[in-house]
Design an enzyme around this catalytic site. Structure first.
Site, PDB file in Angstrom:
ATOM      1  N   HIS A 114      48.408   6.065 -10.282  1.00 24.51           N
ATOM      2  CA  HIS A 114      47.551   7.022 -10.995  1.00 24.51           C
ATOM      3  C   HIS A 114      46.423   7.582 -10.128  1.00 24.51           C
ATOM      4  CE1 HIS A 114      48.897   5.351 -15.200  1.00 24.51           C
ATOM      5  NE2 HIS A 114      49.842   5.967 -14.537  1.00 24.51           N
ATOM      6  N   CYS A 147      39.330  26.643   1.308  1.00 24.87           N
ATOM      7  CA  CYS A 147      39.695  27.828   0.522  1.00 24.87           C
ATOM      8  C   CYS A 147      38.629  28.244  -0.500  1.00 24.87           C
ATOM      9  CB  CYS A 147      41.037  27.613  -0.183  1.00 24.87           C
ATOM     10  SG  CYS A 147      40.927  26.513  -1.613  1.00 24.87           S
TER      11      CYS A 147
HETATM   12  N1  LIG Z   1      40.252  -0.147 -13.615  1.00 21.73           N
HETATM   13  C1  LIG Z   1      40.804   1.087 -13.679  1.00 21.73           C
HETATM   14  O1  LIG Z   1      41.083   1.695 -12.658  1.00 21.73           O
HETATM   15  C2  LIG Z   1      41.047   1.710 -15.042  1.00 21.73           C
HETATM   16  C3  LIG Z   1      40.237   1.392 -16.116  1.00 21.73           C
HETATM   17  C4  LIG Z   1      40.482   2.008 -17.365  1.00 21.73           C
HETATM   18  C5  LIG Z   1      41.558   2.905 -17.504  1.00 21.73           C
HETATM   19  N2  LIG Z   1      42.359   3.204 -16.447  1.00 21.73           N
HETATM   20  C6  LIG Z   1      43.518   4.120 -16.668  1.00 21.73           C
HETATM   21  O2  LIG Z   1      43.801   4.166 -18.069  1.00 21.73           O
HETATM   22  C7  LIG Z   1      45.174   3.886 -18.402  1.00 21.73           C
HETATM   23  C8  LIG Z   1      45.207   2.626 -19.267  1.00 21.73           C
HETATM   24  O3  LIG Z   1      46.397   1.887 -19.233  1.00 21.73           O
HETATM   25  P1  LIG Z   1      46.400   0.321 -18.931  1.00 21.73           P
HETATM   26  O4  LIG Z   1      47.621  -0.238 -19.556  1.00 21.73           O
HETATM   27  O5  LIG Z   1      46.146   0.107 -17.492  1.00 21.73           O
HETATM   28  O6  LIG Z   1      45.088  -0.232 -19.662  1.00 21.73           O
HETATM   29  P2  LIG Z   1      44.694  -0.423 -21.200  1.00 21.73           P
HETATM   30  O7  LIG Z   1      43.210  -0.342 -21.229  1.00 21.73           O
HETATM   31  O8  LIG Z   1      45.472   0.471 -22.086  1.00 21.73           O
HETATM   32  O9  LIG Z   1      45.148  -1.915 -21.502  1.00 21.73           O
HETATM   33  C9  LIG Z   1      44.588  -3.006 -20.836  1.00 21.73           C
HETATM   34  C10 LIG Z   1      45.369  -4.252 -21.221  1.00 21.73           C
HETATM   35  O10 LIG Z   1      44.815  -5.337 -20.496  1.00 21.73           O
HETATM   36  C11 LIG Z   1      44.642  -6.440 -21.353  1.00 21.73           C
HETATM   37  N3  LIG Z   1      43.503  -7.193 -20.842  1.00 21.73           N
HETATM   38  C12 LIG Z   1      42.174  -6.993 -21.036  1.00 21.73           C
HETATM   39  N4  LIG Z   1      41.448  -7.870 -20.334  1.00 21.73           N
HETATM   40  C13 LIG Z   1      42.349  -8.645 -19.669  1.00 21.73           C
HETATM   41  C14 LIG Z   1      42.228  -9.718 -18.750  1.00 21.73           C
HETATM   42  N5  LIG Z   1      41.035 -10.183 -18.361  1.00 21.73           N
HETATM   43  N6  LIG Z   1      43.359 -10.273 -18.274  1.00 21.73           N
HETATM   44  C15 LIG Z   1      44.584  -9.814 -18.634  1.00 21.73           C
HETATM   45  N7  LIG Z   1      44.760  -8.805 -19.493  1.00 21.73           N
HETATM   46  C16 LIG Z   1      43.656  -8.221 -19.987  1.00 21.73           C
HETATM   47  C17 LIG Z   1      44.433  -5.892 -22.736  1.00 21.73           C
HETATM   48  O11 LIG Z   1      44.916  -6.834 -23.658  1.00 21.73           O
HETATM   49  C18 LIG Z   1      45.287  -4.608 -22.708  1.00 21.73           C
HETATM   50  O12 LIG Z   1      46.596  -4.855 -23.178  1.00 21.73           O
HETATM   51  C19 LIG Z   1      45.872   3.743 -17.089  1.00 21.73           C
HETATM   52  O13 LIG Z   1      46.592   4.903 -16.926  1.00 21.73           O
HETATM   53  C20 LIG Z   1      44.783   3.646 -16.008  1.00 21.73           C
HETATM   54  O14 LIG Z   1      45.063   4.512 -14.944  1.00 21.73           O
HETATM   55  C21 LIG Z   1      42.123   2.618 -15.221  1.00 21.73           C
HETATM   56 ZN   LIG Z   2      41.336  24.264  -0.867  1.00 20.48          ZN
END
Ligand SMILES: NC(=O)c1ccc[n+]([C@@H]2O[C@H](COP(=O)([O-])OP(=O)(O)OC[C@H]3O[C@@H](n4cnc5c(N)ncnc54)[C@H](O)[C@@H]3O)[C@@H](O)[C@H]2O)c1
Ligand SMILES: [Zn+2]
Length: 244
Positions: A114, A147
């Site tokens: 992502h 650009c």
């Molecule tokens: N850290 C980051 O870079 C970040 C943060 C937020 C969102 N995002 C983006 O948002 C989208 C969200 O999708 P997703 O599935 O990654 O996240 P999500 O927020 O939808 O889900 C997170 C999952 O992690 C679980 N969780 C929470 N704390 C935990 C822990 N300590 N240990 C294990 N599991 C734990 C939760 O139960 C949940 O199911 C992605 O596309 C991502 O790119 C990225």
């Molecule tokens: Zn450019």
């Protein structure tokens, strides 16, 4: 608790989501309640949102840069580094996280599906994405040196496609693992709701691979995994694998 044996035949594909960074203090998508300053996250994470208000989008990502730069990898990130050291080229880490914590922890074979918070690209020209940790002042929208068009964060937004080269790298790894060794897939800290990442488990099962899930809450695709461990990744992962 089951233990995951990583031996000389094992090819391990890992998929991580926001949950793996939660213990470092990075809010998960759900942790944010899907809102940012009372606006739906789509307002700051979609091409439409960027067209409508690019300075709001840059304010959001500048704040996230500041937040991510201030935190540190946790024992979950570190467990993957140890596994990779043991497996070498038979290890691949695909992440949906954009915070850069896996590479900061020392992971090397990483696919950032992502994108990356600390990279910027041009919305107008083909200039390649470049490293950029700048926290832009409120109201600013940076422009391209080449650009003059608007620069944008190097992030895959809602409604955008993933880089086919990234998906191919994951597919090639899984195929190679399934044909030349024992393929294992482990997903951690991901809600299993965002495709194509949520479909990798079925791809691996079709190839005959073993599947593991480490998550705090049930994921939407939990039932697809053979082995499920409920808990925090920073607590579960360091003791999960047996390196032989
Ligand atoms: N850290 C980051 O870079 C970040 C943060 C937020 C969102 N995002 C983006 O948002 C989208 C969200 O999708 P997703 O599935 O990654 O996240 P999500 O927020 O939808 O889900 C997170 C999952 O992690 C679980 N969780 C929470 N704390 C935990 C822990 N300590 N240990 C294990 N599991 C734990 C939760 O139960 C949940 O199911 C992605 O596309 C991502 O790119 C990225
Ligand atoms: Zn450019």
């Amino acid at each position: 608790m089951d233990s995951l044996t990583l031996d000389s035949k094992t090819w391990l594909l890992v998929l991580t989501g926001a949950g793996v960074s939660a213990e470092s203090g990075v809010p998960t998508f759900r942790g944010m309640g899907g809102l940012w300053e009372d606006q739906p996250v789509e307002a700051v994470a979609s091409p439409e949102g960027f067209r409508k208000d690019p300075s709001l989008v840059w304010r959001f990502y500048s704040e996230r840069r500041k937040g991510a730069a201030a935190v540190h990898p946790n024992p979950g990130h570190e467990a993957f580094v140890a596994w990779e050291r043991h497996l070498g080229d038979r290890f691949l880490l695909a992440t949906q996280n954009v915070d850069g914590l896996h590479t900061r922890a020392g992971s090397q074979r990483v696919v950032e599906m992502h994108g990356n918070l600390f990279k910027t690209r041009c919305s107008g020209c083909e200039r390649p994405p470049f490293d950029d940790a700048t926290v832009y002042p409120v109201g600013a929208v940076p422009a391209c040196d080449a650009c003059g068009k608007r620069l944008r964060p190097h992030i895959v937004w809602f409604g955008e496609y993933l880089d086919p080269a990234d998906l191919e790298r994951i597919e090639t790894f899984a195929l190679q693992g399934a044909t030349s060794g024992r393929l294992v897939f482990l997903a951690a800290g991901t809600s299993g709701a965002v495709f194509p990442a949520a479909g990798i488990v079925d791809r691996v099962r079709r190839a005959g691979g073993e599947t593991w899930l480490v998550n705090l809450d049930p994921a939407e695709n939990s039932s697809r995994f053979e082995h499920r461990v409920v808990g925090r990744s920073g607590e579960v992962l360091p003791g999960l694998a047996k390196l032989v």
